[in-house]
Write a protein that holds these residues in place. Sequence first.
Motif, PDB file in Angstrom:
ATOM      1  N   GLU A 155      13.614  12.330   0.888  1.00 14.68           N
ATOM      2  CA  GLU A 155      14.366  12.438   2.147  1.00 14.68           C
ATOM      3  C   GLU A 155      13.405  12.586   3.327  1.00 14.68           C
ATOM      4  O   GLU A 155      13.591  11.955   4.380  1.00 14.68           O
ATOM      5  CB  GLU A 155      15.338  13.624   2.083  1.00 14.68           C
ATOM      6  N   GLU A 156      12.381  13.420   3.157  1.00 20.10           N
ATOM      7  CA  GLU A 156      11.401  13.599   4.222  1.00 20.10           C
ATOM      8  C   GLU A 156      10.622  12.304   4.479  1.00 20.10           C
ATOM      9  O   GLU A 156      10.317  11.965   5.625  1.00 20.10           O
ATOM     10  CB  GLU A 156      10.430  14.733   3.864  1.00 20.10           C
ATOM     11  N   LEU A 157      10.318  11.589   3.410  1.00 19.42           N
ATOM     12  CA  LEU A 157       9.624  10.312   3.578  1.00 19.42           C
ATOM     13  C   LEU A 157      10.518   9.301   4.290  1.00 19.42           C
ATOM     14  O   LEU A 157      10.065   8.592   5.208  1.00 19.42           O
ATOM     15  CB  LEU A 157       9.193   9.768   2.216  1.00 19.42           C
ATOM     16  N   ASN A 158      11.785   9.260   3.904  1.00 22.89           N
ATOM     17  CA  ASN A 158      12.697   8.290   4.522  1.00 22.89           C
ATOM     18  C   ASN A 158      12.910   8.558   6.012  1.00 22.89           C
ATOM     19  O   ASN A 158      13.149   7.633   6.792  1.00 22.89           O
ATOM     20  CB  ASN A 158      14.037   8.283   3.791  1.00 22.89           C
ATOM     21  N   GLN A 159      12.828   9.811   6.425  1.00 25.26           N
ATOM     22  CA  GLN A 159      12.931  10.118   7.853  1.00 25.26           C
ATOM     23  C   GLN A 159      11.803   9.442   8.624  1.00 25.26           C
ATOM     24  O   GLN A 159      11.999   8.971   9.748  1.00 25.26           O
ATOM     25  CB  GLN A 159      12.885  11.637   8.064  1.00 25.26           C
ATOM     26  N   VAL A 213      13.334   1.853   4.030  1.00 22.62           N
ATOM     27  CA  VAL A 213      13.990   2.918   3.279  1.00 22.62           C
ATOM     28  C   VAL A 213      13.603   2.801   1.813  1.00 22.62           C
ATOM     29  O   VAL A 213      13.368   1.699   1.299  1.00 22.62           O
ATOM     30  CB  VAL A 213      15.529   2.843   3.434  1.00 22.62           C
ATOM     31  N   ILE A 214      13.511   3.949   1.141  1.00 18.84           N
ATOM     32  CA  ILE A 214      13.280   3.993  -0.307  1.00 18.84           C
ATOM     33  C   ILE A 214      14.513   4.594  -0.971  1.00 18.84           C
ATOM     34  O   ILE A 214      14.992   5.650  -0.557  1.00 18.84           O
ATOM     35  CB  ILE A 214      12.040   4.828  -0.656  1.00 18.84           C
ATOM     36  N   SER A 215      15.017   3.902  -1.993  1.00 21.49           N
ATOM     37  CA  SER A 215      16.188   4.405  -2.719  1.00 21.49           C
ATOM     38  C   SER A 215      15.987   4.204  -4.215  1.00 21.49           C
ATOM     39  O   SER A 215      15.159   3.387  -4.640  1.00 21.49           O
ATOM     40  CB  SER A 215      17.457   3.679  -2.254  1.00 21.49           C
ATOM     41  N   LYS A 216      16.734   4.952  -5.014  1.00 20.84           N
ATOM     42  CA  LYS A 216      16.634   4.849  -6.468  1.00 20.84           C
ATOM     43  C   LYS A 216      17.297   3.557  -6.934  1.00 20.84           C
ATOM     44  O   LYS A 216      18.303   3.120  -6.391  1.00 20.84           O
ATOM     45  CB  LYS A 216      17.282   6.054  -7.129  1.00 20.84           C
ATOM     46  N   GLY A 217      16.723   2.968  -7.976  1.00 19.37           N
ATOM     47  CA  GLY A 217      17.278   1.742  -8.520  1.00 19.37           C
ATOM     48  C   GLY A 217      16.909   1.580  -9.977  1.00 19.37           C
ATOM     49  O   GLY A 217      16.303   2.466 -10.593  1.00 19.37           O
ATOM     50  N   ARG A 218      17.278   0.467 -10.549  1.00 25.21           N
ATOM     51  CA  ARG A 218      16.933   0.135 -11.936  1.00 25.21           C
ATOM     52  C   ARG A 218      16.810  -1.380 -12.023  1.00 25.21           C
ATOM     53  O   ARG A 218      17.755  -2.106 -11.720  1.00 25.21           O
ATOM     54  CB  ARG A 218      18.005   0.666 -12.897  1.00 25.21           C
ATOM     55  N   VAL A 259       0.842  -1.202   0.000  1.00 25.49           N
ATOM     56  CA  VAL A 259       0.000   0.000   0.000  1.00 25.49           C
ATOM     57  C   VAL A 259       0.876   1.250   0.000  1.00 25.49           C
ATOM     58  O   VAL A 259       0.573   2.233  -0.692  1.00 25.49           O
ATOM     59  CB  VAL A 259      -0.941   0.005   1.217  1.00 25.49           C
ATOM     60  N   LEU A 260       1.963   1.226   0.743  1.00 29.39           N
ATOM     61  CA  LEU A 260       2.878   2.370   0.771  1.00 29.39           C
ATOM     62  C   LEU A 260       3.441   2.650  -0.616  1.00 29.39           C
ATOM     63  O   LEU A 260       3.534   3.810  -1.040  1.00 29.39           O
ATOM     64  CB  LEU A 260       4.016   2.121   1.756  1.00 29.39           C
ATOM     65  N   ALA A 261       3.830   1.602  -1.343  1.00 30.21           N
ATOM     66  CA  ALA A 261       4.353   1.782  -2.704  1.00 30.21           C
ATOM     67  C   ALA A 261       3.297   2.446  -3.592  1.00 30.21           C
ATOM     68  O   ALA A 261       3.612   3.319  -4.413  1.00 30.21           O
ATOM     69  CB  ALA A 261       4.769   0.434  -3.285  1.00 30.21           C
ATOM     70  N   PHE A 262       2.037   2.058  -3.415  1.00 28.75           N
ATOM     71  CA  PHE A 262       0.937   2.652  -4.181  1.00 28.75           C
ATOM     72  C   PHE A 262       0.787   4.133  -3.827  1.00 28.75           C
ATOM     73  O   PHE A 262       0.583   4.971  -4.714  1.00 28.75           O
ATOM     74  CB  PHE A 262      -0.357   1.903  -3.889  1.00 28.75           C
ATOM     75  N   GLY A 288       2.962  10.848   7.426  1.00 31.76           N
ATOM     76  CA  GLY A 288       2.573  12.244   7.255  1.00 31.76           C
ATOM     77  C   GLY A 288       2.932  12.737   5.863  1.00 31.76           C
ATOM     78  O   GLY A 288       3.527  12.024   5.055  1.00 31.76           O
ATOM     79  N   GLN A 289       2.579  13.972   5.572  1.00 30.10           N
ATOM     80  CA  GLN A 289       2.889  14.555   4.268  1.00 30.10           C
ATOM     81  C   GLN A 289       4.405  14.644   4.081  1.00 30.10           C
ATOM     82  O   GLN A 289       5.149  14.856   5.036  1.00 30.10           O
ATOM     83  CB  GLN A 289       2.267  15.942   4.144  1.00 30.10           C
ATOM     84  N   PHE A 290       4.829  14.488   2.830  1.00 28.50           N
ATOM     85  CA  PHE A 290       6.246  14.602   2.513  1.00 28.50           C
ATOM     86  C   PHE A 290       6.405  15.302   1.166  1.00 28.50           C
ATOM     87  O   PHE A 290       5.622  15.085   0.245  1.00 28.50           O
ATOM     88  CB  PHE A 290       6.922  13.221   2.480  1.00 28.50           C
TER      89      PHE A 290
END
Length: 386
Positions: free
Chosen positions: A358-362, A370-375, A325-328, A352-354
């Motif tokens: 960076e704000e979301l990862n806090q 944690v959310i990070s960029k990938g491929r 759900v978070l990914a959505f 909360g709102q982000f």
Amino acid sequence: MEHRLLNYKSAKVNLDELQDKVVILDFFDTYCSNCIAAMPKLQKLQDKLGDKLQIIVVTWQDSATITKFFRTNQYLKENKVKLPIIVSDTLLSKLIVHKGLPHVAWLYKNKVAAITFADFSKAEHVERLYQEGKIQLPLKNDFESNEPKTALGWNGAIADKGGSVLTGYSDGVPERGFTIYRDTMGYGTYGTIKNTPILAAYISIYTKIRKPKFLLNKERIAWEVADSSKYSYLSDKLSSREWLLEHGICYERKIMRNVDDAEFSKSALEDLNQLLGLDVYWDERIKDCLELKKLPANKVKRQITISDKNNMKSEDKLPVEGTDVLAFVVDMAKKYPPCIDLAKTDIKMEIGQFRTLEELNQQLATYGLVISKGRRAIEVLVVSKK
């Protein structure tokens, strides 16, 4: 018949007195955000063609409510909207019946020339009606039956023997994705698509075969056709309604037995591919993405302090159950590449709102995420020519 007005040269207007002008009646209320957003465009149209045109907006709301709304709405004040307003309407809404707003009626020479959508309130249409005395605009019909026309015997070619029919835009028919009906006597299964973009038609069929667990944003569509603008609304020159006139489709299918949704949808998918000369299917492609992962145990940090929690009111937080759900939710922001759930946990969170990742990862660090960029290879809907 006289109607009470605001913002007009007199407190009442008789529409008979305006028969030498094109009259546009635009039905609205203050709860309709699309209605309010369109008013500056209407004001510019009125200013440009005032000698040939009279725009009047019509509402069921009373004079006090509307006066206060126009006095306090900064958007309308900045755009200097001063269109005449019929208030406390009870008569016109009975003569020009509708359910959805905005709803627009065009009058000329004391006759109704068109009942249409707000998209078509444009200078070229006003000029045509004024010069030629008639105009053909798409009919807005809020009361079209949801029953499949095949079931009512409208399309004799397939009503008795089954089969399918594909046509273009059908005037006066509301948009509707793939909808399945069954004959109560057990004589067949019907499916219809009404005035829908081709890509949206396929998506609505696929949701009855396998509902995706992610938001199908533009990064998850793999176009393998010469001109994708024929299949999905991508125009910056036409409104979506104008585009649909040229590219929308209607589709009907009947099988002479009752089958479940998945089986019927698969047959419709194959049929539509054949009729349109397309191959639309799920596959994987290497794409930029966001990866939602669990933090290693030695890196988990509780970064939201007691004061932070006190400053963030519970009503400002969104309860989220599970990382899927978070990914959505992240995809819903439409600011980032597709978010892939690699954590796969049903942990309950309050987010909360982000404004940034960076704000979301806090916030996510509190939950060991944690959310990070990938491929990586992700699921995409491929649209290709056969």
